[in-house]
Design a protein around this motif. Structure first.
Motif: not given
Length: 397
Positions: A149-175
């Motif tokens: 449970g804990r490891i898969m929670g970390i796994f999901s967190s890493c996926l989510s970190i990627g999601y918001f970093l990707g959205a954050g990149v778009l904030v700086f680069t624009g579309s």
């Protein structure tokens, strides 16, 4: 029925304990890195392509249809992922998917042909889904049941970190322009680093008989339902939440920031979702996530123009969305091992595809009907349906 074969030989009893720890540590970190960078690809491409299509004059319904291409790819091709992983190995499978994904991502910039966009979206989605399945299988093979449970929670967190970093990149680069496409391609290239560093710790999944995902889907309906809800809510939110913000008077930058908050919530709380599942069972955790999903969607509708109230709501709402995925992986990870686990992860992705196929067109149609409440109503549909079997089920998972 199955066997796990890790490349590299280990000799000597004292050396065995040390090597197993080393393999687990290196392999887990590498798998987490792969899924985080894959999340960046999803988190950047979903809002970026929606904004570009909006600039080209397409309606929210057409945008929603286009976003279903990765879902169709996941549903149609995910049964083949296991066969490819068994035949060519995880490392070759991952490498091929990354290279094709990069070419497809650049393709969006170089053509405005809507028909080609549907094809590119299908292939690009298939590649990211393939990396998704391979990373799930990799981490699942290395996770002991008492810490799953804990490891898969970390796994999901890493996926989510990627999601918001990707959205954050778009904030700086624009579309606009080529910059966001260059940034996304560079992040995808980085996936080769953990693959290379952990090349001797990548598991090969070998099956002595053909693995079918159909009996897996039928034997774990709660887990598969959670995967459908996750696919529905995740894909719809990351494709259409920014547009919902724009329709309600928010700027493009502020609308993208909504996704960043959702991603932060997903990243910060998945470990606790897994810990609750380890202690109290997956059913209790799923009920909590479903209730947050219901009240969170209602709160978004009421406070879309009040950021200081909206952001905390999105934080916990985002956590509940990823929680469905985390808990689906926990359930199947406890039940299956080896090639069967790879098949179960493939089934989770297939059901994710089903949810992703339903959500965006339904929400796009809802937003076309009512710009103020169409998105909210569409996001309430899956959680209101899913809570019924959870409440009726007596035993835990």
């Amino acid at each position: 029925m199955y066997r796990r074969n890790f490349m590299g030989s280990i000799e000597g009893s004292s050396h065995i304990n040390y090597s197993i720890k080393s393999i687990n540590k290196v392999g887990i970190i590498a798998a987490l890195s792969c899924v985080a960078i894959t999340g960046i690809g999803f988190g950047l491409s979903l809002p970026l392509l929606s904004f570009v299509m909006k600039e080209l004059g397409y309606s929210s319904f057409i945008i929603g249809l286009n976003t279903t291409m990765p879902a169709i790819a996941a549903f149609a091709l995910s049964p083949l992922f296991l066969k490819f992983m068994e035949k060519f190995g995880l490392k070759s499978f991952l490498s091929f998917a990354i290279i094709v994904a990069i070419f497809c991502f650049y393709g969006f910039f170089f053509t405005q042909n809507i028909f080609l966009w549907f094809v590119l979206r299908f292939v690009f989605g298939a590649c990211l889904d393939g990396i998704f399945v391979a990373s799930e299988t990799w981490i699942g093979e290395l996770s002991p049941d008492h810490l799953r449970g804990r490891i898969m929670g970390i796994f999901s967190s890493c996926l989510s970190i990627g999601y918001f970093l990707g959205a954050g990149v778009l904030v700086f680069t624009g579309s606009r322009g080529v910059l966001p496409f260059i940034a996304g391609s560079l992040f995808l290239l980085i996936v080769f680093v953990p693959i290379f560093l952990a090349r001797k710790q990548i598991p090969n999944i070998k099956s002595e008989e053909q693995t079918s995902i159909k009996p897996i889907i039928l034997s774990t309906p709660i887990a598969m339902g959670a995967a459908i809800v996750y696919g529905y809510m995740e894909t719809t939110a990351f494709n259409l939440l920014p547009l919902y913000g724009i329709y309600n008077g928010l700027s493009e930058q502020l609308s993208v920031s909504l996704l960043v908050v959702v991603g932060v919530g997903q990243a910060c709380l998945q470990f606790f979702v897994g810990a609750i599942a380890d202690k109290y069972g997956a059913r209790i955790s799923l009920i909590i996530c479903t209730l947050i999903g219901i009240f969170g969607a209602i709160g978004i509708g009421f406070f879309i123009n009040t950021p200081f109230v909206l952001y905390p709501i999105l934080f916990f709402w985002g956590a509940c969305i990823s929680g469905f995925y985390t808990l689906a992986l926990i359930i199947v990870g406890k039940k299956y091992k080896g090639s069967s686990l790879a098949g179960a992860n493939t089934a989770v992705v297939a059901m994710f595809g089903v949810g992703s196929l339903i959500g965006p067109p339904l929400a796009g149609f809802g937003m076309k009907t009512s710009e103020n409440y169409g998105f909210v109503i569409a996001m309430l549909v899956p959680v209101l349906i899913y809570i019924i079997p959870l409440v009726l089920r007596k035993n835990n998972l």
